[in-house]
Design an enzyme around this catalytic site. Structure first.
Site, mmCIF file in Angstrom:
data_model
loop_
_atom_site.group_PDB
_atom_site.id
_atom_site.type_symbol
_atom_site.label_atom_id
_atom_site.label_comp_id
_atom_site.label_asym_id
_atom_site.label_seq_id
_atom_site.Cartn_x
_atom_site.Cartn_y
_atom_site.Cartn_z
ATOM 1 N N HIS A 1 -18.339 -9.379 5.345
ATOM 2 C CA HIS A 1 -16.999 -8.858 5.594
ATOM 3 C C HIS A 1 -16.298 -9.702 6.640
ATOM 4 C CE1 HIS A 1 -14.046 -5.732 7.236
ATOM 5 N NE2 HIS A 1 -13.636 -6.072 6.034
ATOM 6 N N HIS A 2 -15.134 -10.220 6.278
ATOM 7 C CA HIS A 2 -14.299 -10.983 7.213
ATOM 8 C C HIS A 2 -12.956 -10.289 7.364
ATOM 9 C CE1 HIS A 2 -16.459 -15.048 6.180
ATOM 10 N NE2 HIS A 2 -17.152 -14.306 7.019
ATOM 11 N N GLU A 3 -12.828 -9.393 8.303
ATOM 12 C CA GLU A 3 -11.492 -8.895 8.637
ATOM 13 C C GLU A 3 -10.840 -9.973 9.498
ATOM 14 O OE1 GLU A 3 -9.521 -6.111 7.804
ATOM 15 O OE2 GLU A 3 -8.147 -7.436 8.867
ATOM 16 N N GLU B 1 0.825 -1.213 0.000
ATOM 17 C CA GLU B 1 0.000 0.000 0.000
ATOM 18 C C GLU B 1 0.860 1.264 0.000
ATOM 19 O OE1 GLU B 1 -2.505 -0.990 3.373
ATOM 20 O OE2 GLU B 1 -4.005 -1.868 2.059
ATOM 21 N N GLU C 1 -8.990 4.011 -0.017
ATOM 22 C CA GLU C 1 -8.993 4.316 1.424
ATOM 23 C C GLU C 1 -7.871 5.303 1.795
ATOM 24 O OE1 GLU C 1 -8.432 0.626 3.502
ATOM 25 O OE2 GLU C 1 -6.486 0.237 2.613
ATOM 26 N N ASN D 1 2.370 2.027 7.600
ATOM 27 C CA ASN D 1 1.343 1.011 7.412
ATOM 28 C C ASN D 1 1.241 0.177 8.685
ATOM 29 O OD1 ASN D 1 0.055 -1.622 6.201
ATOM 30 N ND2 ASN D 1 -0.166 -0.030 4.676
ATOM 31 N N GLU E 1 -7.631 -6.088 -3.240
ATOM 32 C CA GLU E 1 -7.122 -4.725 -3.136
ATOM 33 C C GLU E 1 -5.622 -4.842 -3.427
ATOM 34 O OE1 GLU E 1 -7.610 -0.989 -0.192
ATOM 35 O OE2 GLU E 1 -6.698 -2.757 0.681
ATOM 36 N N HIS F 1 -8.552 -8.158 0.581
ATOM 37 C CA HIS F 1 -7.698 -6.974 0.741
ATOM 38 C C HIS F 1 -6.437 -7.373 1.513
ATOM 39 C CE1 HIS F 1 -10.520 -3.381 -0.087
ATOM 40 N NE2 HIS F 1 -10.926 -4.426 -0.783
ATOM 41 N N GLU F 2 -5.362 -6.683 1.261
ATOM 42 C CA GLU F 2 -4.061 -6.911 1.909
ATOM 43 C C GLU F 2 -3.493 -8.306 1.646
ATOM 44 O OE1 GLU F 2 -6.635 -5.848 4.315
ATOM 45 O OE2 GLU F 2 -6.314 -3.813 3.598
#
Ligand code: NOJ
Ligand code: CA
Length: 708
Positions: free
Chosen positions: A416-418, A174, A511, A196, A505, A486-487
């Protein structure tokens, strides 16, 4: 001449002859790209790549250093060489076009290391616009299990090219891009590293792939990899003296790079090259080097246009967490049910319903809701293993009520699964989490890996964690679930094989416009870098650039014009497109919002109209199953007039074009919301000249006019 000298010359002659014999060439189908493979005098494999007469990669060495074992570098002889060619066309489930041609010539070199009797094969595939090669380790008695300490694949460049680079990092991608000469990477490196939640650089000349380069003579070179399967992601480390990049893999917690079990292959190392930057964008080498689709019935995989209960949390206007009562949460023990609500929790029934109403009224497919499940009170930066259970909602989020309400309005909720980087915890809960989704009618999940990885010491792009990402995608397929991670590791075309990986992402997304802003030309570089491997969930569509209007404590500024945000729906290809801003901002600029409602997300064909990394990208795409075309432009730091040649339109049709473009007084910083909308008749003979401002752009919808 002394006898010794004669002997020396004789040996030199023999060795040159031998080298000649052991050298092999493979040409692309059009004969323009050539690979020359040879062994060095000490038996090390090496290759050279040319485009016509122009050298793309100078003679570059290949091989590996192994742990507690002799390196796979020297003493090789060629045992066998085989040539083949391939030409077929395949149909992607979604994509920038409905058909992809896979056309290459192949050269397979079987090598024997004489001192160890071990076999290492190298397979080259040479396409018109570039090439890929991989190492293959067949089943054999003397090389069963081995540990790679470092891959020594080199890419030797011919000069001090311009590079569009981000710092090499084991844990984050990122970053904003830096544009510089190769020789300046080292001195610019520290400035290029911004903060980050998880990051670790390894060398001040280390960069990430896909790396876009441009030589002084105007040759565009792109270095990346295809099909990271059971292997760490590759970075590149530069020797600034010789302009040589060498592969630098992502290590595990104890410094090893890859655990190999023969038979096993590495990912493909790819080089795309052309004197026309548009060819880099048009190349499908990365997908073509991946295996065909492994999912038999793909009817459940479909592109999605979505909104989200999201930007309000990203900007700090509201929160993911439900309560401020606890500094730490033990799932199952901490009494969230009876905690005092903080009244900033966005994922509450009333708010979610309002978004559902808006998304439904304007024709969206889905609504992402983040912060719906317990655990957000201490979700990152704590090295917490059991951080989420992925099935227990907060007290103000009624899953049954909301999913029923959404479905009554033709909207699906997006899960959503963070994971907070706790991959072990996610794997333990995955079956239950996906079954929960299935039960409640969720068909897609956005996952995330913010913060340091658990198991501790592991990295975001190491072999073990790459295997986790793929495990999640495969397991999701068992439940007919689409994944947007993402990530996770930057994509390498694996979505050809598992098309339920509908986006990632895995780069600096929108963001960051709320975390201090990104460079105005960011999206003129991403198509050449991040997107070479697959679609990005860039989350465009921000109409209010002054973030302090959403949250007075956040002074970030979105460094683009509003017209640029519209152009991104075409420029930043993805089968998953978000309208990321708040509904009230869309109501405020309702005429511009129409483009987001109209734009297609799956394509029959794509025409690259203009492209220069860092400067501008203009792309036209024809919607699938429709006669409509959409054109998008993203412009860099300088005011410019774009030329949009509409000769791709059908000759016997007349069209109406609706053009959303920068006002001449617009500017990303001082006047980002100044745009104009114009409708005019166009045909295949029309050439539009459109002004774009710094950080600006445009979007065009082109529809055939039905004869009366
Ligand atoms: C980072 C993701 O990129 C962002 O979209 C998400 O909202 C946060 N993590 C929280 O999961
Ligand atoms: Ca992110």
């Amino acid at each position: 001449m002394k006898m010794n000298n004669y002997r020396f010359l004789f040996y030199l002659f023999i060795s040159l002859l031998f080298q000649q014999l052991s050298a092999q060439t493979c040409l692309s189908p059009d004969g323009q790209t050539s690979i020359y493979f040879s062994l060095s005098s000490d038996g090390q494999p090496q290759y050279e790549m040319k485009l016509g007469e122009t050298t793309v990669i100078r003679t570059s060495r290949l091989g590996f250093e192994l742990k507690d074992d002799k390196a796979l570098l020297l003493d090789f002889t060629i045992e066998d060489v085989q040539f083949d060619s391939f030409d077929n066309t395949w149909t992607p489930v979604w994509g920038e076009e409905s058909q992809i041609r896979n056309h290459y010539n192949e050269m397979f070199i079987s090598l024997k290391q004489t001192t160890t009797n071990r076999t290492m094969n190298i397979r080259f595939r040479v396409f018109n616009e570039g090439m890929g090669f991989r190492y293959e380790f067949p089943q054999q008695p003397n090389l069963g299990h081995f540990i790679i300490l470092q891959e020594k694949t080199q890419f030797s460049l011919t000069g001090d090219h311009t590079a569009f680079w981000i710092p090499g990092d084991y844990n984050t991608q990122e970053y904003d891009y830096t544009t510089s000469k190769l020789s300046d990477i080292e001195s610019l490196f520290d400035d290029a590293v911004t903060g980050n939640a998880s990051q670790e650089q390894f060398s001040k000349t280390g960069v990430q792939t896909a790396l876009q380069l441009k030589s002084q003579s105007g040759l565009y070179i792109n270095l990346h990899e295809a099909a990271i399967i059971d292997y760490p992601a590759m970075h590149l480390n530069l020797d600034p003296e010789s302009y040589t990049f060498e592969s630098w893999l992502t290590p595990d917690a104890i410094g090893n790079m890859a655990y190999m079990v023969a038979p096993q292959n590495t990912p493909w190392r790819t080089v795309i090259a052309s004197f026309d930057a548009k060819d880099i964008l048009a190349s499908r080498i990365t997908y073509n080097l991946n295996e065909p689709c492994a999912i038999e019935d793909t009817s459940w995989i479909r592109p999605i246009k979505y909104m989200g209960v999201w930007w309000e949390m990203i900007t700090g206007m509201s929160s993911w967490n439900y309560t401020n009562d606890f500094a730490s949460v033990q799932l199952g023990e901490t009494d969230i049910e009876n905690a005092k609500p903080n009244n900033t929790h966005a994922a509450n029934n009333e708010n979610v319903k309002a978004y559902i109403d808006f998304a439904s009224e304007h024709g969206f497919d889905a609504l992402l809701v983040e912060g719906w499940n317990i655990g957000w009170e201490d979700w990152f930066g704590r090295s917490k293993d059991y951080v989420f259970d992925f099935v227990t909602p907060y007290p103000d989020f009624d899953v049954v009520e909301l999913t029923t309400y959404a479905s009554s309005k033709g909207i699906e909720l997006m899960m959503h699964h963070e994971t907070s980087g706790s991959t072990r915890n996610y794997e333990r809960h995955m079956d239950k989490a996906y079954a929960f989704m299935k039960k409640h009618g969720y068909h897609s999940v956005k996952s995330g890996y913010v913060g340091d990885i658990i198991p501790r010491g592991e990295h975001h792009y190491s072999q073990y964690i790459n295997n986790h990402y793929l495990y999640a995608v495969k397991k999701a397929a068992d439940y007919e679930i689409m994944v947007n991670a993402h990530e996770a590791v930057r994509p390498t075309g694996v979505a050809r094989t598992y098309p339920n990986l509908i986006a990632n992402e895995s780069a600096r997304g929108t963001e960051f416009q709320a975390f201090g802003g990104s460079n105005p030309n960011h999206t003129t570089i991403l198509p050449f870098t991040r997107q070479i491997g697959g679609p990005m969930d860039y989350t465009p569509g921000i109409f209010e650039m002054d973030i302090s209007k959403l949250n007075p404590n956040n002074n970030s500024h979105v460094n683009t014009t509003l017209a640029n945000q519209l152009g991104l729906y075409v420029v930043m290809y993805s089968p998953l497109q978000m309208a990321a801003d708040l509904p009230k901002h869309y109501l405020k600029f309702f005429d511009a919002f129409q483009f987001i409602k109209d734009v297609a997300i799956d394509w029959n064909s794509t025409v690259y109209l203009e492209a220069e990394p860092g400067e501008y990208v203009t792309i036209a795409r024809k919607a699938k199953n429709s006669e409509d075309w959409f054109v998008g432009n993203s412009n860099g730091n300088n005011k410019r007039k774009a030329t949009v040649d509409l000769s791709f339109l059908e000759k016997d049709k007349k069209y109406m074009a609706t053009i959303y473009r920068d006002h001449k007084e617009a500017h990303y910083k001082t006047n980002p919301q100044a745009y104009e909308i114009e409708s005019k008749m166009v045909s295949f003979q029309t050439i539009l000249q459109l002004l774009t401002v710094p950080g600006g752009g445009f979007a065009i919808k082109i529809t055939p006019i039905q004869p009366e």
